[in-house]
Design a protein around this motif. Structure first.
Motif, PDB file in Angstrom:
ATOM      1  N   ARG A  58       0.824  -1.212   0.000  1.00  0.00           N
ATOM      2  CA  ARG A  58       0.000   0.000   0.000  1.00  0.00           C
ATOM      3  C   ARG A  58       0.858   1.261   0.000  1.00  0.00           C
ATOM      4  NH1 ARG A  58      -5.135  -0.875   3.819  1.00  0.00           N
ATOM      5  NH2 ARG A  58      -6.461  -1.380   2.068  1.00  0.00           N
ATOM      6  N   ALA A  59       1.982   1.209   0.729  1.00  0.00           N
ATOM      7  CA  ALA A  59       2.890   2.369   0.765  1.00  0.00           C
ATOM      8  C   ALA A  59       3.547   2.600  -0.593  1.00  0.00           C
ATOM      9  CB  ALA A  59       3.953   2.163   1.845  1.00  0.00           C
ATOM     10  N   LEU A  60       3.740   1.540  -1.354  1.00  0.00           N
ATOM     11  CA  LEU A  60       4.449   1.637  -2.631  1.00  0.00           C
ATOM     12  C   LEU A  60       3.556   2.011  -3.814  1.00  0.00           C
ATOM     13  CD1 LEU A  60       6.755  -1.482  -2.264  1.00  0.00           C
ATOM     14  CD2 LEU A  60       7.456   0.921  -2.187  1.00  0.00           C
ATOM     15  N   PHE A  61       2.265   1.688  -3.742  1.00  0.00           N
ATOM     16  CA  PHE A  61       1.380   1.952  -4.882  1.00  0.00           C
ATOM     17  C   PHE A  61       1.446   3.410  -5.308  1.00  0.00           C
ATOM     18  CE2 PHE A  61      -1.385  -1.887  -3.807  1.00  0.00           C
ATOM     19  CZ  PHE A  61      -0.895  -2.617  -4.858  1.00  0.00           C
ATOM     20  N   GLY A  62       1.620   3.610  -6.617  1.00  0.00           N
ATOM     21  CA  GLY A  62       1.644   4.942  -7.188  1.00  0.00           C
ATOM     22  C   GLY A  62       2.991   5.645  -7.088  1.00  0.00           C
ATOM     23  N   LYS A  63       3.963   5.004  -6.478  1.00  0.00           N
ATOM     24  CA  LYS A  63       5.299   5.595  -6.325  1.00  0.00           C
ATOM     25  C   LYS A  63       6.190   5.176  -7.487  1.00  0.00           C
ATOM     26  CE  LYS A  63       4.491   7.263  -2.160  1.00  0.00           C
ATOM     27  NZ  LYS A  63       3.249   7.920  -2.122  1.00  0.00           N
ATOM     28  N   ALA A  64       7.245   5.984  -7.734  1.00  0.00           N
ATOM     29  CA  ALA A  64       8.146   5.756  -8.860  1.00  0.00           C
ATOM     30  C   ALA A  64       9.550   5.429  -8.360  1.00  0.00           C
ATOM     31  CB  ALA A  64       8.190   7.007  -9.736  1.00  0.00           C
ATOM     32  N   ILE A  65      10.410   5.023  -9.287  1.00  0.00           N
ATOM     33  CA  ILE A  65      11.809   4.751  -8.967  1.00  0.00           C
ATOM     34  C   ILE A  65      12.415   6.019  -8.368  1.00  0.00           C
ATOM     35  CG2 ILE A  65      14.091   4.265  -9.958  1.00  0.00           C
ATOM     36  CD1 ILE A  65      12.659   2.467 -12.004  1.00  0.00           C
ATOM     37  N   GLY A  66      13.149   5.839  -7.269  1.00  0.00           N
ATOM     38  CA  GLY A  66      13.769   6.961  -6.576  1.00  0.00           C
ATOM     39  C   GLY A  66      12.932   7.516  -5.447  1.00  0.00           C
ATOM     40  N   ASP A  67      11.628   7.206  -5.434  1.00  0.00           N
ATOM     41  CA  ASP A  67      10.785   7.677  -4.334  1.00  0.00           C
ATOM     42  C   ASP A  67      11.162   6.951  -3.047  1.00  0.00           C
ATOM     43  OD1 ASP A  67       9.427   9.409  -5.984  1.00  0.00           O
ATOM     44  OD2 ASP A  67       7.596   8.195  -6.103  1.00  0.00           O
ATOM     45  N   VAL A  68      11.024   7.650  -1.934  1.00  0.00           N
ATOM     46  CA  VAL A  68      11.286   7.082  -0.619  1.00  0.00           C
ATOM     47  C   VAL A  68       9.945   6.953   0.093  1.00  0.00           C
ATOM     48  CG1 VAL A  68      12.430   7.438   1.604  1.00  0.00           C
ATOM     49  CG2 VAL A  68      13.607   8.059  -0.516  1.00  0.00           C
ATOM     50  N   VAL A  69       9.704   5.783   0.677  1.00  0.00           N
ATOM     51  CA  VAL A  69       8.452   5.527   1.389  1.00  0.00           C
ATOM     52  C   VAL A  69       8.747   5.145   2.837  1.00  0.00           C
ATOM     53  CG1 VAL A  69       7.173   4.846  -0.665  1.00  0.00           C
ATOM     54  CG2 VAL A  69       8.387   3.118   0.629  1.00  0.00           C
ATOM     55  N   ALA A  70       7.823   5.503   3.709  1.00  0.00           N
ATOM     56  CA  ALA A  70       7.934   5.132   5.118  1.00  0.00           C
ATOM     57  C   ALA A  70       7.328   3.743   5.293  1.00  0.00           C
ATOM     58  CB  ALA A  70       7.199   6.149   5.983  1.00  0.00           C
ATOM     59  N   ILE A  71       8.145   2.823   5.823  1.00  0.00           N
ATOM     60  CA  ILE A  71       7.659   1.464   6.062  1.00  0.00           C
ATOM     61  C   ILE A  71       8.265   0.910   7.340  1.00  0.00           C
ATOM     62  CG2 ILE A  71       7.162   0.850   3.667  1.00  0.00           C
ATOM     63  CD1 ILE A  71       9.876  -0.568   3.592  1.00  0.00           C
ATOM     64  N   ALA A  72       7.455   0.233   8.113  1.00  0.00           N
ATOM     65  CA  ALA A  72       7.896  -0.493   9.300  1.00  0.00           C
ATOM     66  C   ALA A  72       8.811   0.353  10.191  1.00  0.00           C
ATOM     67  CB  ALA A  72       8.588  -1.792   8.910  1.00  0.00           C
ATOM     68  N   GLY A  73       8.421   1.574  10.443  1.00  0.00           N
ATOM     69  CA  GLY A  73       9.205   2.429  11.324  1.00  0.00           C
ATOM     70  C   GLY A  73      10.470   2.973  10.704  1.00  0.00           C
ATOM     71  N   GLY A  74      10.674   2.768   9.432  1.00  0.00           N
ATOM     72  CA  GLY A  74      11.864   3.266   8.749  1.00  0.00           C
ATOM     73  C   GLY A  74      11.497   3.772   7.372  1.00  0.00           C
ATOM     74  N   GLU A  75      12.495   3.828   6.515  1.00  0.00           N
ATOM     75  CA  GLU A  75      12.265   4.275   5.145  1.00  0.00           C
ATOM     76  C   GLU A  75      12.915   3.312   4.178  1.00  0.00           C
ATOM     77  OE1 GLU A  75      13.857   8.256   4.990  1.00  0.00           O
ATOM     78  OE2 GLU A  75      11.919   9.109   5.547  1.00  0.00           O
ATOM     79  N   ALA A  76      12.419   3.340   2.946  1.00  0.00           N
ATOM     80  CA  ALA A  76      13.004   2.536   1.880  1.00  0.00           C
ATOM     81  C   ALA A  76      12.886   3.308   0.578  1.00  0.00           C
ATOM     82  CB  ALA A  76      12.304   1.199   1.755  1.00  0.00           C
ATOM     83  N   GLU A  77      13.887   3.136  -0.278  1.00  0.00           N
ATOM     84  CA  GLU A  77      13.877   3.784  -1.586  1.00  0.00           C
ATOM     85  C   GLU A  77      13.571   2.737  -2.655  1.00  0.00           C
ATOM     86  OE1 GLU A  77      16.861   6.064  -4.717  1.00  0.00           O
ATOM     87  OE2 GLU A  77      17.551   5.685  -2.665  1.00  0.00           O
ATOM     88  N   ILE A  78      12.748   3.122  -3.620  1.00  0.00           N
ATOM     89  CA  ILE A  78      12.430   2.219  -4.729  1.00  0.00           C
ATOM     90  C   ILE A  78      13.564   2.276  -5.733  1.00  0.00           C
ATOM     91  CG2 ILE A  78      10.817   1.703  -6.591  1.00  0.00           C
ATOM     92  CD1 ILE A  78       8.656   3.122  -4.878  1.00  0.00           C
ATOM     93  N   LEU A  79      14.170   1.117  -5.983  1.00  0.00           N
ATOM     94  CA  LEU A  79      15.285   1.020  -6.925  1.00  0.00           C
ATOM     95  C   LEU A  79      14.863   0.572  -8.311  1.00  0.00           C
ATOM     96  CD1 LEU A  79      18.027  -0.694  -4.711  1.00  0.00           C
ATOM     97  CD2 LEU A  79      17.730   1.750  -5.199  1.00  0.00           C
ATOM     98  N   GLU A  80      13.862  -0.323  -8.363  1.00  0.00           N
ATOM     99  CA  GLU A  80      13.474  -0.897  -9.652  1.00  0.00           C
ATOM    100  C   GLU A  80      12.002  -1.282  -9.620  1.00  0.00           C
ATOM    101  OE1 GLU A  80      15.023  -4.362 -12.741  1.00  0.00           O
ATOM    102  OE2 GLU A  80      15.411  -4.619 -10.602  1.00  0.00           O
ATOM    103  N   ILE A  81      11.345  -1.081 -10.755  1.00  0.00           N
ATOM    104  CA  ILE A  81       9.959  -1.523 -10.964  1.00  0.00           C
ATOM    105  C   ILE A  81       9.944  -2.259 -12.279  1.00  0.00           C
ATOM    106  CG2 ILE A  81       7.555  -0.825 -11.276  1.00  0.00           C
ATOM    107  CD1 ILE A  81       8.324   1.866  -9.915  1.00  0.00           C
ATOM    108  N   ARG A  82       9.510  -3.507 -12.246  1.00  0.00           N
ATOM    109  CA  ARG A  82       9.404  -4.268 -13.498  1.00  0.00           C
ATOM    110  C   ARG A  82       8.187  -5.166 -13.472  1.00  0.00           C
ATOM    111  NH1 ARG A  82      12.102  -9.203 -11.983  1.00  0.00           N
ATOM    112  NH2 ARG A  82      13.489  -8.742 -10.277  1.00  0.00           N
TER     113      ARG A  82
END
Length: 152
Positions: free
Chosen positions: A128-152
């Motif tokens: 749910r946090a990732l939907f609609g996000k693009a490569i390079g976007d940073v999302v808040a997950i599980a008390g931290g953050e993650a950056e999207i590296l690849e979408i395929r």
């Protein structure tokens, strides 16, 4: 029909229904195939249990048949993503967490999700946090953050 057969099936007490999610039953094409396979297996199990006179197996098969019938009736196949610009159901996504852990998973329907095998449900907080996000976007997950590296 003999009285014994009527009594035997009448004594079969149905098990409580398996819980069904209130969320839309969005699935991938592979997910729909899995639902149809599970439905066919439930039908076969019911027939086998009836033939064997196994009331416990019959109750279990009936419960599974109700569940998979409901899931098949409500399944909506999501179209294969046309592009990889933003995360959608059916995409395989690679993220990197703050501690440099990389994770790759495919976002699928609830009934086809198996995190141990690299698939997560579209209902999962991460998806749910990732939907609609693009490569390079940073999302808040599980008390931290993650950056999207690849979408395929």
């Amino acid at each position: 029909m003999s009285r014994a057969f009527v009594k035997e099936t009448a004594d079969v007490e149905d098990l409580p229904d398996r819980p069904i999610s209130d969320l839309p039953n969005d699935v991938t094409a592979e997910g729909l195939d899995r639902i149809e396979q599970a439905l066919a297996a439930a039908e076969a199990n019911q027939a086998a249990a009836q033939s064997a006179g196994d009331s416990a197996a019959l109750a279990s098969a009936r419960r599974d048949l109700r569940y998979w019938s409901a899931r098949r009736a409500t399944a909506k196949v999501a179209p294969e993503p046309a592009d990889n610009s933003v995360v959608r159901l059916g995409h395989t996504v690679t993220i990197v967490r703050e501690d440099d852990r990389r994770q790759t998973f495919r976002i699928v329907g609830e009934d086809e999700a198996d995190p141990a095998h690299g698939t997560i449900s579209h209902a999962a907080p991460l998806a749910r946090a990732l939907f609609g996000k693009a490569i390079g976007d940073v999302v808040a997950i599980a008390g931290g953050e993650a950056e999207i590296l690849e979408i395929r």
